[in-house]
Design a protein around this motif. Structure first.
Motif, PDB file in Angstrom:
ATOM      1  N   VAL A 269      71.656  25.568  11.424  1.00  0.00           N
ATOM      2  CA  VAL A 269      72.493  26.772  11.326  1.00  0.00           C
ATOM      3  C   VAL A 269      73.461  26.839  12.499  1.00  0.00           C
ATOM      4  N   GLU A 270      72.948  26.564  13.688  1.00  0.00           N
ATOM      5  CA  GLU A 270      73.793  26.618  14.894  1.00  0.00           C
ATOM      6  C   GLU A 270      74.956  25.629  14.806  1.00  0.00           C
TER       7      GLU A 270
ATOM      8  N   ALA B 290      67.055  26.316  12.519  1.00  0.00           N
ATOM      9  CA  ALA B 290      67.824  27.008  13.566  1.00  0.00           C
ATOM     10  C   ALA B 290      68.886  26.086  14.139  1.00  0.00           C
ATOM     11  N   HIS B 291      68.515  24.818  14.342  1.00  0.00           N
ATOM     12  CA  HIS B 291      69.473  23.838  14.861  1.00  0.00           C
ATOM     13  C   HIS B 291      70.598  23.597  13.852  1.00  0.00           C
TER      14      HIS B 291
ATOM     15  N   SER C   3      70.637  29.853   6.288  1.00  0.00           N
ATOM     16  CA  SER C   3      70.157  31.085   6.937  1.00  0.00           C
ATOM     17  C   SER C   3      68.993  31.703   6.172  1.00  0.00           C
TER      18      SER C   3
ATOM     19  N   TRP D   7      70.028  16.031  15.246  1.00  0.00           N
ATOM     20  CA  TRP D   7      68.628  16.427  15.465  1.00  0.00           C
ATOM     21  C   TRP D   7      67.727  15.202  15.604  1.00  0.00           C
TER      22      TRP D   7
ATOM     23  N   ALA E 104      61.344  25.927  10.928  1.00  0.00           N
ATOM     24  CA  ALA E 104      62.163  26.991  11.516  1.00  0.00           C
ATOM     25  C   ALA E 104      63.031  26.449  12.644  1.00  0.00           C
ATOM     26  N   ALA E 105      62.461  25.584  13.483  1.00  0.00           N
ATOM     27  CA  ALA E 105      63.225  25.001  14.591  1.00  0.00           C
ATOM     28  C   ALA E 105      64.350  24.112  14.075  1.00  0.00           C
TER      29      ALA E 105
ATOM     30  N   LYS F 297      56.661  26.466  11.806  1.00  0.00           N
ATOM     31  CA  LYS F 297      57.452  26.506  13.047  1.00  0.00           C
ATOM     32  C   LYS F 297      58.386  25.303  13.166  1.00  0.00           C
TER      33      LYS F 297
ATOM     34  N   ARG G 288      65.921  29.694   6.773  1.00  0.00           N
ATOM     35  CA  ARG G 288      65.371  29.918   8.120  1.00  0.00           C
ATOM     36  C   ARG G 288      64.575  31.221   8.171  1.00  0.00           C
ATOM     37  N   LYS G 289      65.077  32.261   7.503  1.00  0.00           N
ATOM     38  CA  LYS G 289      64.361  33.542   7.500  1.00  0.00           C
ATOM     39  C   LYS G 289      63.029  33.440   6.768  1.00  0.00           C
TER      40      LYS G 289
END
Length: 405
Positions: free
Chosen positions: A108-109, A105-106, A89, A124, A101-102, A98, A92-93
């Motif tokens: 983390v999810e 995000a994946h 997390s 991924w 970040a993508a 980009k 990601r912050k």
């Protein structure tokens, strides 16, 4: 409790079955206490998930250098005491790219939903190849996430360094060769005909053989340049199609390993990569068969990959690693001796990592030899072409002077 399916060696004979354990590390300890040398260990639940797994999604990727930095940042965050979820997390912050970040995000999810890091990375796709996923899986199983991820970052960094060294050694010769071809093409096509054409048809003048050949080449290129261009493009695509056939790729890679200097360089690079990858994977706790399978995918040469695949088969049957590698004839004797000694002493991972350092130094020496040997070879080649063109231009002048006398 979880169920694990294992393949192992017991008193030199292969055995397999299932075992109940709290986690992967616990399963390895229980099997070791029974005298089993584990060669493969897979969670039954993971097998079921993998069979029903959907294809990896398609998204932005990272190059090797960016991936190495990405993994190192994650390892540093975990080493600082952050839990995996919090480390992802925070990254990601702070991500400014980009693509990163993508990807974050994946991850983390997926991790937030209960998946392991390696499963999230595998879902991924690129840049998380088999080696990266295998190392992450080993990190998760061993409980040494920060250490194994740092080892993975070191491995990726060294791979990038090797590629840069090899590219640096070949850039200058490639540029010289390209300039040579371009200059000769321009000279033969435009300059030589303008010098020779006025002399053709003069009484007592006979065009020398080298000049005839040069004019024929110039005439052919002038009249058929479009066909030559299309033919070259077709040949490139045809070669790529031919090389995409596994049997043809295997033949081509075998031949490349036999090329003087370049073949030795490729074998030295492969030995360094093999030793470092297998040593790192083995040190992280991954079963030897999984480590060999992942290492096979990093070779970049079909002949070497086939040799490692044959080694996997031999190891599955309970035989040592060194013998099939030696019989392939592609790996240096020092690597074979190190592996044999490591298997006998039970220190295979440490000895492989030490050997990898030695092979890295050997790669540096080989690159220097190749770098120093290529310019003289190119110089001889350029001199031969330049001498032929010069003779083709001067011989008519000498012949004209003799005819005037």
């Amino acid at each position: 409790m979880a169920t694990f399916r294992y393949t192992a060696l017991s008193d030199g004979a292969p055995s397999n079955g299932t075992i109940e354990a709290n986690d992967r590390s616990d399963a390895l300890r229980l099997l070791a206490a029974r005298g089993e040398i584990v060669t493969d260990l897979t969670s039954v639940e993971s097998e079921s998930k993998s069979k029903n797994k959907k294809k990896s999604r398609s998204g932005p990727s990272l190059n090797k250098a960016e991936l190495a930095a990405f993994v190192r940042d994650l390892a540093t965050a975990i080493d600082a005491g952050l839990p995996l979820m919090q480390a992802l997390s925070v990254m990601r912050k702070q991500a400014t790219d980009k693509r990163q970040a993508a990807i974050l995000a994946h991850l983390v999810e997926k991790v937030e939903a209960g998946e392991s890091l390696w499963a999230a990375a595998q879902s991924w796709g690129a840049p998380f190849d088999d080696m990266v996923v295998g190392m992450m899986r080993a990190a998760d199983a061993s409980g040494r996430m920060n250490e194994v991820l740092m080892q993975l970052a070191d491995l990726l960094d060294r791979s990038v360094e090797l590629r840069r060294e090899v590219a640096g050694a070949t850039i200058y010769p490639s540029m010289v060769f390209a300039l040579l071809v371009a200059s000769v093409a321009v000279f033969v096509t435009f300059v030589v005909p303008g010098l020779i054409d006025p002399l053709v048809g003069m009484d007592g003048f006979e065009i020398p053989g080298p000049t005839k050949l040069l004019l024929a080449i110039a005439d052919f290129v002038s009249n058929w340049w479009l066909v030559l261009t299309v033919g070259t493009i077709a040949a490139v695509f045809g070669f790529r199609t031919w090389a995409s056939v596994p049997a043809n790729r295997l033949l081509m890679d075998r031949l490349l390993l036999q090329v003087p200097l370049l073949g030795k360089l490729q074998r030295d690079v492969a030995a360094a990569r093999f030793a470092r990858t297998l040593g790192t994977l083995a040190a992280s706790g991954l079963p030897i068969l999984d480590a060999l399978r992942i290492t096979r995918g990093t070779m970049g040469n079909a002949a070497l990959s086939q040799a490692i695949e044959a080694t996997e088969t031999e190891v599955t049957a309970g035989r040592p690693i060194a013998a099939p590698l030696e019989s392939s004839g592609f790996f240096p004797a020092l690597l074979i001796q190190v592996i044999g000694l490591g298997e006998r002493t039970g220190r295979l991972d440490g000895m492989l990592l030490h050997a990898a350092d030695a092979f890295d130094r050997q790669v540096g020496i080989t690159i220097k030899v190749v770098t120093k040997a290529l310019p003289p070879i190119l110089l001889v080649f350029m001199s031969a072409i330049g001498g032929f063109v010069l003779a083709a231009v001067l011989l008519p002048m000498l012949s004209l002077g003799q005819s005037i006398q």
